[in-house]
Design a protein around this motif. Structure first.
Motif, PDB file in Angstrom:
ATOM      1  N   ILE A 136       0.856  -1.183   0.000  1.00 54.59           N
ATOM      2  CA  ILE A 136       0.000   0.000   0.000  1.00 54.59           C
ATOM      3  C   ILE A 136       0.892   1.232   0.000  1.00 54.59           C
ATOM      4  O   ILE A 136       1.758   1.396   0.860  1.00 54.59           O
ATOM      5  N   THR A 164       0.112   5.324  -0.852  1.00 53.24           N
ATOM      6  CA  THR A 164      -0.867   6.323  -1.273  1.00 53.24           C
ATOM      7  C   THR A 164      -0.209   7.678  -1.467  1.00 53.24           C
ATOM      8  O   THR A 164       0.846   7.969  -0.883  1.00 53.24           O
ATOM      9  N   PHE A 207       0.650   7.595   3.103  1.00 54.28           N
ATOM     10  CA  PHE A 207       0.561   6.377   3.897  1.00 54.28           C
ATOM     11  C   PHE A 207       1.211   5.228   3.137  1.00 54.28           C
ATOM     12  O   PHE A 207       1.130   5.141   1.906  1.00 54.28           O
ATOM     13  N   ALA A 208       1.851   4.342   3.885  1.00 57.67           N
ATOM     14  CA  ALA A 208       2.546   3.215   3.268  1.00 57.67           C
ATOM     15  C   ALA A 208       2.488   2.018   4.202  1.00 57.67           C
ATOM     16  O   ALA A 208       2.366   2.158   5.419  1.00 57.67           O
ATOM     17  N   GLY A 209       2.580   0.823   3.618  1.00 56.82           N
ATOM     18  CA  GLY A 209       2.565  -0.403   4.404  1.00 56.82           C
ATOM     19  C   GLY A 209       2.139  -1.580   3.559  1.00 56.82           C
ATOM     20  O   GLY A 209       2.301  -1.570   2.327  1.00 56.82           O
ATOM     21  N   LEU A 236      -0.875  -5.018   3.171  1.00 60.63           N
ATOM     22  CA  LEU A 236      -2.189  -5.569   3.485  1.00 60.63           C
ATOM     23  C   LEU A 236      -2.186  -7.029   3.060  1.00 60.63           C
ATOM     24  O   LEU A 236      -1.975  -7.335   1.882  1.00 60.63           O
ATOM     25  N   SER A 284      -3.667  -5.658   8.275  1.00 63.08           N
ATOM     26  CA  SER A 284      -2.874  -4.585   7.664  1.00 63.08           C
ATOM     27  C   SER A 284      -1.823  -4.043   8.610  1.00 63.08           C
ATOM     28  O   SER A 284      -1.913  -4.181   9.836  1.00 63.08           O
ATOM     29  N   ASN A 285      -0.845  -3.427   8.004  1.00 63.64           N
ATOM     30  CA  ASN A 285       0.149  -2.626   8.728  1.00 63.64           C
ATOM     31  C   ASN A 285       0.413  -1.414   7.846  1.00 63.64           C
ATOM     32  O   ASN A 285       1.320  -1.409   7.020  1.00 63.64           O
ATOM     33  N   VAL A 286      -0.429  -0.396   7.981  1.00 58.57           N
ATOM     34  CA  VAL A 286      -0.356   0.810   7.162  1.00 58.57           C
ATOM     35  C   VAL A 286      -0.293   2.014   8.093  1.00 58.57           C
ATOM     36  O   VAL A 286      -1.148   2.177   8.949  1.00 58.57           O
ATOM     37  N   ARG A 287       0.736   2.810   7.912  1.00 61.45           N
ATOM     38  CA  ARG A 287       0.931   4.006   8.737  1.00 61.45           C
ATOM     39  C   ARG A 287       1.424   5.144   7.842  1.00 61.45           C
ATOM     40  O   ARG A 287       1.768   4.938   6.687  1.00 61.45           O
ATOM     41  N   ILE A 312       7.190   0.244   3.355  1.00 64.29           N
ATOM     42  CA  ILE A 312       6.523  -0.960   2.835  1.00 64.29           C
ATOM     43  C   ILE A 312       7.315  -2.201   3.203  1.00 64.29           C
ATOM     44  O   ILE A 312       6.761  -3.190   3.721  1.00 64.29           O
ATOM     45  N   ALA A 315       7.291  -2.919   6.952  1.00 68.01           N
ATOM     46  CA  ALA A 315       6.026  -3.531   7.374  1.00 68.01           C
ATOM     47  C   ALA A 315       5.938  -4.982   6.913  1.00 68.01           C
ATOM     48  O   ALA A 315       5.378  -5.837   7.603  1.00 68.01           O
TER      49      ALA A 315
END
Length: 596
Positions: A240, A242, A246-248, A250, A264-267, A274, A277
């Motif tokens: 992910i 954006t 935000f990055a991480g 899923l 998920s691990n998105v922060r 990425i 995570a």
């Protein structure tokens, strides 16, 4: 803007409304000037040096006292206005609950029908009028005062529990900011969809008979329901990244009932996060395994929870343990590749008609078995075993740290490669999907080109984050095999381009996007739609043009009517018709996949 505080929409609305008009006009000409100032983080918040003055922010800006300036006009000064205009707006994101809150499983579930109070109807009407005013001038000309009115109405809807309407209003506000800041993340189609959602939801609530379906109200927080003890099979992990910072990762897992869940691990962070995570432990049921291992693992869970959109949650009582499994060869998982593609596509269209929060995880996934015929370096030509015509498989996200492009280029050098894959279909483009994960096909016939993965891959590859090597393929050419191939599905035009252009023009430019000099052209387009046996489209286009150009003349000259609501109602009717017709033609185009 990572690390900067967020600002309450009500604070912006109050300060903008109180500021002199000349300062608002000055900010409209320089909406990003505060980003050029010197921002410094302090123990108490932030200090922004403008050169001659200093603006101070105390943590998250929730009330007007949290922002002040050293100049005499504070807080009704240009410096405060400029700083607040570049801060992210507090949109009350729907986060996963804490372990303690996720245990509140005995709370009453939301009824299917909910009563609409007078205060809620008034709040919806306030936001409708604000949106109609924005439409009348267009997103390009929606200045700080109109933005303040929109934010005040969003805040009121949020206070009255109209969460879906408030969320739609926040998305429209973000669209205005992106367009006026010339941000590459702005999408005209997305902005059109957001404004239509706002008007549609507002109209439903305003004109309800005292009750409304709960889906039009929405929820403040994502609701998690307890699920039975489950055996979850990891499918793949999606990176992910954006534009909003935000990055991480899923990870998707399949339950024994065939439903998909996500962990998920998105922060907030950059692309480097990425891969951190990917190798970090998954936050679920006290698991001590990384996403890199989880996406190929089988997990036994007890006392877990899941939201309607598939997010898996667990509180202090949730337990999860990793056990040996068969991955994609697990019987329940393997069944998904036995479903004909055209049936999966029909299911995707059914899910698309629901609100985003009510769509299940992986609602737009298709599990396809077939042969990669080749590729052109940008796309793969894939012949599904259950379809009459091939698909073009594209790059899901074409950003440098991700591995999609590298893997697509390598697979483009393969001919007649049998695979199983998971793809995300683009319903708006019949015959096109983005490929997310791939595996060898144990049921395929022998071929010169085969996918031979090392044992640690467990026969699957998450294409966005893992890299295929030349040694993983038994045969590959030096260059892409289909450089000059131009196969495309035949799609019938819907004949609504004139209506679509009119809608997009109004969205961006407001009433002035349809000058009186273009009325003869619009009249010809209306007549053309009538000849094409599309009387509803012709009527809507004519009514839309009349509503946009309606004016009155008095001693002060020619003016547009003060109430833009009739224009908003016509815009909403035309948008709903256009979306419905487009979906019908898109669905018809996808039916070419059905075998005869």
């Amino acid at each position: 803007m990572s690390g900067r505080p967020v600002v309450s929409p009500l604070v912006i609305a109050e300060i903008v409304s109180a500021a002199p008009a000349r300062l608002r006009r000055k900010l409209d000409k320089q909406p990003q000037i505060a980003n050029e100032w010197d921002w410094n983080s302090t123990t108490d918040g932030w200090q922004i040096s403008t050169g001659n003055e200093t603006v101070a922010l105390e943590g998250q800006v929730e009330i007007t006292d949290h922002v002040r300036c050293s100049c005499l006009l504070s807080p009704r000064c240009f410096h405060v206005l400029a700083v607040l205009s570049v801060l992210d707006i507090d949109d009350a994101p729907v986060d996963e609950p804490t372990p303690e809150s996720s245990q509140s499983h005995d709370e009453e579930t939301q009824p299917e029908q909910m009563e609409i109070a007078d205060a809620q109807r008034d709040a919806a009407n306030q936001l409708w009028k604000a949106a109609a005013s924005v439409l009348a001038v267009g997103l390009r000309a929606a200045g700080t005062l109109l933005q303040a009115e929109l934010l005040r109405a969003v805040h009121e809807c949020r206070c009255q529990g109209l969460h879906r309407l408030a969320a739609a209003g926040m998305r429209v506000m973000q669209d205005i900011r992106l367009l006026r800041n010339l941000d590459a993340a702005f999408s005209t189609d997305a902005a059109h969809s957001d404004l239509t959602e706002l008007l549609r939801c507002g109209w439903r609530i305003i004109h309800s008979d005292g009750t409304a379906d709960s889906e039009w109200i929405g929820t403040a927080r994502r609701k998690y329901e307890p699920i039975a003890n489950q055996r979850l099979t990891g499918l793949f992990t999606e990176p992910i990244l954006t534009r909003s910072g935000f990055a991480g990762v899923l990870t998707y897992l399949m339950a024994e009932d065939g439903s998909l869940g996500t962990i998920s691990n998105v922060r907030a962070g950059t692309e480097s996060r990425i891969f951190d995570a990917w190798q970090t432990g998954a936050e679920f049921g006290q698991l001590s395994t990384s996403h890199e291992q989880l996406n190929r693992a089988t997990v036994l869970v007890q006392k877990a929870t899941r939201s309607k959109d598939g997010r898996l949650g667990g509180g202090k009582d949730c337990r999860a343990v990793v056990v040996d499994g068969s991955g994609w060869d697990t019987p329940k998982v393997a069944e998904r590749w036995a479903v004909p593609i055209h049936e999966q596509i029909e299911r995707c269209f059914q899910h698309e008609s629901h609100p985003e929060t009510h769509r299940p995880a992986g609602w737009d996934f298709v599990f396809a078995r077939g042969v990669i015929l080749g590729g052109n370096g940008e796309e793969l030509l894939f012949q599904p075993s259950s379809a009459a015509v091939p698909l073009w498989l594209t790059i899901a996200q074409d950003q440098s740290p991700l591995m999609y492009r590298t893997n697509i280029v390598l697979l483009s050098r393969c001919q007649n490669l049998p695979v199983r894959c998971v793809v995300r279909v683009d319903l708006a483009k019949p015959g096109t999907a983005s490929i997310l994960a791939i595996s060898s096909d144990p049921l395929a016939e022998e071929s010169d080109c085969q996918l031979k993965l090392p044992e640690e891959f467990r026969r699957t590859v998450s294409l966005g984050i893992e890299e295929l090597k030349r040694g993983h393929l038994t045969s590959a050419t030096r260059t892409p095999t289909l450089r000059n191939h131009s196969f495309q599905m035949e799609t019938r035009p819907d004949g609504l381009e004139a209506l679509r252009r009119c809608l997009r023009g109004l969205l961006l430019g407001g009433r002035h996007a349809i000058p009186t000099g273009r009325l003869p052209e619009l009249t010809r387009n209306v007549r053309r739609l009538e000849i094409q046996k599309q009387p509803m489209a012709a009527s809507l286009l004519g009514t839309l043009a009349r509503s946009a150009t309606a004016s009155q003349t008095d001693f002060e000259g020619i003016r547009f009517p003060n109430d833009p609501s009739p224009l908003a109602e016509t815009y909403l009717a035309a948008s709903c018709y256009e979306m419905s017709a487009r979906r019908h033609f898109e669905q018809d185009g996808w039916r070419q996949l059905d075998t005869q």
